[in-house]
Design an enzyme around this catalytic site. Structure first.
Site, PDB file in Angstrom:
ATOM      1  N   GLU A 141       0.905  -1.506   0.041  1.00  0.00           N
ATOM      2  CA  GLU A 141       0.056   0.128   0.106  1.00  0.00           C
ATOM      3  C   GLU A 141       1.047   1.309   0.095  1.00  0.00           C
ATOM      4  O   GLU A 141       0.567   2.109   0.733  1.00  0.00           O
ATOM      5  CB  GLU A 141      -0.961  -0.016   1.279  1.00  0.00           C
ATOM      6  CG  GLU A 141      -2.152  -1.126   0.976  1.00  0.00           C
ATOM      7  CD  GLU A 141      -2.931  -0.868   2.286  1.00  0.00           C
ATOM      8  OE1 GLU A 141      -2.627  -0.477   3.433  1.00  0.00           O
ATOM      9  OE2 GLU A 141      -3.899  -1.528   2.020  1.00  0.00           O
ATOM     10  N   CYS A 169     -11.238   2.176   6.379  1.00  0.00           N
ATOM     11  CA  CYS A 169     -10.516   3.334   6.645  1.00  0.00           C
ATOM     12  C   CYS A 169     -10.657   4.838   5.847  1.00  0.00           C
ATOM     13  O   CYS A 169     -10.842   5.807   6.325  1.00  0.00           O
ATOM     14  CB  CYS A 169      -9.207   3.156   6.813  1.00  0.00           C
ATOM     15  SG  CYS A 169      -8.374   2.488   5.361  1.00  0.00           S
TER      16      CYS A 169
END
Length: 626
Positions: free
Chosen positions: A325, A409
């Site tokens: 990520e 998130c």
């Protein structure tokens, strides 16, 4: 353009502005969003859809469709059973609550306030006697089960990360309503940290940076310097081998992923997880500004250059790899597999805003605006009800917005970011006003000791004319600094109808220094042609390709606007000419870019608006021939 791994075809040089003098502390301060009334046609509809739709979706998902609120009910002893979901799910509740608190600062809503109070009561009941709170550990790994899964035994379990978001929500809700319960829960948890960690106590390197930001906010809210000192201590813990825990041991790249290979003052480039990195740099800037630790300044400048010059997408998004990520190597910017997490784009706004406040340089506001208008806005649908976690710059038609995610998130981060966008419009230093973003709005502030009203009228980012009316209560001396965006090649400034002769910019700003009187009008005209943009030749994914940009907006091709066109074989050329038209339907109010290729009409739409209509291919970078 000042700073990029891409540049307009017309101007191939990368131009860096010289560093303005950095001062200790944020001597430049944001004008808070509570003092900025936004009423434009670009951001105001997004704020409305946030209040009416996005927040309520977040509430329903956490309360009804997932176990996030149920975990707090179990931890409070109101229900039986163990923890359900991901170990950091508490943070989504706190981020949504922060967004709810910001929304309440715009307008008190009894329904939202009632939800906040109910959830606050559950959180307070779930807090342990020693101040600790985390439903994952309370329910499944209580204090009497110390071991490799007990609390504070694994830096990868996001305990302080969740706590940081709790603190930020508590500070925001206290500002919104004056109610202290949630703030006091956060204070007790922070005091638990102080009792457990620090000089002469236990070491700790939080696996996901965030508590540093929260602790600085808590310091400002309480004037208790212990919280600032602890934020500084947490940063200084990094890079000294204090990391430990099962998740840590299972990942050979963990130190790189959480940016703890070297002490933070020695950082030279961007590595690892993109969201963690931007939160780290934001925390470093906050501590630099508040504590005056100047050793962080060179590191922040080095990593900013590395991110923006070699690792940032044209949309302002960062993080190219799904594996971590985050980042792999410089100039690795694939389009179809771009990760470009929405949270990382929000992190870019937070970090670049701080860099602007530290330095007074417009180039940081340029990046902030680019991320906001493209990568961040792409993260939520036009209706405010569906979300992107990953934001590629090309799609074969299989990448779509989702109503929610198991790891949520990004939706919860969007819910707290959108109502705070007014924070980034104006900044102030004594008798200087920096106009960083252009959006129709009104604000009242102090210039010196004199109250001044500012009215901004514009249809930006669709048009380049900005009209500012200055209304001081009495005549006042001061500077108004207009950011001239890096994308803008030609512009003009008029004061009370009279054109001002061109002059050298001050760190990217056009500065007007005079005695301001009621009714003074500044008119800024930014030329906003369609521009063809080339990537740095070291970006392998974009060799032989071009992108289209108009003003601060990046454009893309969607299959739905271009039926019968094979986007994969489409080629634009140096002779291609472009026009601007008005959108309709879901794109009403937007400016579209149109052209003709091989006799066929081609339509580009703003990147942030893609995947709001029929499914189909999308691409930003298109094949190009001279």
């Amino acid at each position: 353009m000042r700073t990029t791994v891409w540049r307009t075809v017309v101007s191939l040089a990368v131009l860096l502005t010289p560093l303005a003098g950095w001062s200790q502390g944020y001597s430049i301060q944001q004008v808070p969003f509570t003092s900025v009334s936004i009423r434009d046609h670009f951001w105001a509809p997004r704020l409305k859809s946030h209040a009416q739709t996005t927040l309520r979706i977040c509430i329903a998902q956490m309360r009804d469709s997932t176990q996030r609120i149920a975990n707090f009910e179990r931890a409070a002893g109101l229900k039986s059973g163990g923890h359900q979901g991901i170990f950091f799910d508490d943070s989504d509740v706190y981020k949504a609550m922060e967004g709810m608190a910001y929304s309440l600062q715009h307008s008190r809503d009894p329904e939202i306030e009632a939800v906040m109070d109910h959830w606050t009561g559950l959180i307070a009941k779930a807090q342990q006697p020693d101040g600790y709170i985390n439903t994952y550990f309370t329910l499944d790994h209580p204090q009497d089960e110390w071991g490799d899964k007990g609390r504070w035994t694994d830096v990868g379990r996001h305990e302080m990360y969740c706590g940081g978001h709790l603190i930020e929500a508590g500070v925001a809700y206290h500002k919104a309503t004056g109610k202290r319960t949630l703030l006091d829960v956060g204070i007790r948890f922070a005091n638990h940290w102080l009792a457990t960690f620090g000089p002469g106590k236990r070491h700790w390197v939080e696996g996901h940076q965030e508590p540093e930001l929260a602790l600085v906010k808590l310091y400002h809210a309480t004037n208790d310097k212990r919280y600032l000192d602890f934020a500084h201590w947490l940063l200084e813990e990094r890079g000294h081998g204090h990391e430990k825990g099962p998740m840590w041991d299972a990942n050979p790249n963990a130190r790189r992923d959480i940016q703890t290979e070297v002490p933070v003052k020695d950082l030279a480039d961007i590595k690892g997880h993109a969201v963690r990195a931007t939160y780290l740099f934001t925390g470093m800037a906050d501590v630099l500004a508040t504590s005056g630790d100047k050793t962080y300044q060179p590191a922040l400048l080095r990593v900013w250059d590395d991110v923006v010059l070699r690792n940032m997408y044209i949309t302002g998004g960062i993080g190219s790899s799904a594996t971590n990520e985050g980042f792999v190597e410089d100039y690795d910017l694939p389009n179809k597999t771009a990760y470009s997490e929405t949270c990382a784009s929000i992190g870019m706004v937070l970090w670049n805003s701080r860099m602007n406040l530290l330095s007074g340089e417009a180039k940081y506001a340029d990046v902030m605006e680019r991320a906001m208008n493209n990568a961040v806005l792409a993260g939520v649908s036009l209706a405010g009800d569906r979300f992107f976690y990953v934001n590629p710059l090309e799609s074969d038609g299989a990448h779509h917005r989702q109503s929610w995610f198991g790891c949520a998130c990004c939706p919860s981060n969007i819910s707290r970011f959108l109502p705070s966008v007014g924070n980034y419009v104006y900044a102030q230093k004594k008798d200087e006003l920096l106009v960083n973003l252009y959006m129709a709005s009104e604000t009242r502030l102090q210039m010196g000791a004199t109250p001044v009203g500012i009215t901004q009228e514009t249809d930006y980012p669709w048009e380049g004319r900005i009209r500012l009316t200055v209304n001081p209560e009495t005549a006042v001396n001061g500077k108004i600094k207009l950011r001239i965006p890096g994308w803008c090649k030609t512009y003009s400034v008029h004061l009370n109808g009279r054109k001002i002769n061109p002059k050298k910019l001050d760190a990217g700003y056009w500065t007007l220094d005079r005695t301001w009187k009621k009714g003074d009008v500044i008119t800024l005209d930014l030329d906003m042609p369609v521009e063809v943009v080339a990537a740095d030749p070291r970006v392998r994914a974009n060799v032989g390709k071009r992108a289209i940009q108009r003003g601060p907006l990046v454009y893309c091709l969607e299959q739905t606007d271009n039926p019968g066109i094979d986007l994969n074989t489409l080629k634009i050329s140096a002779t291609t000419r472009y026009s601007v038209s008005n959108g309709n339907g879901m794109l009403r109010g937007m400016k579209l870019v149109q052209t003709t290729v091989a006799g066929k009409p081609i339509t580009y739409v703003p990147y942030y608006a893609w995947d709001n209509r029929e499914a189909g291919k999308m691409m930003v970078w298109v094949d190009y021939t001279d």
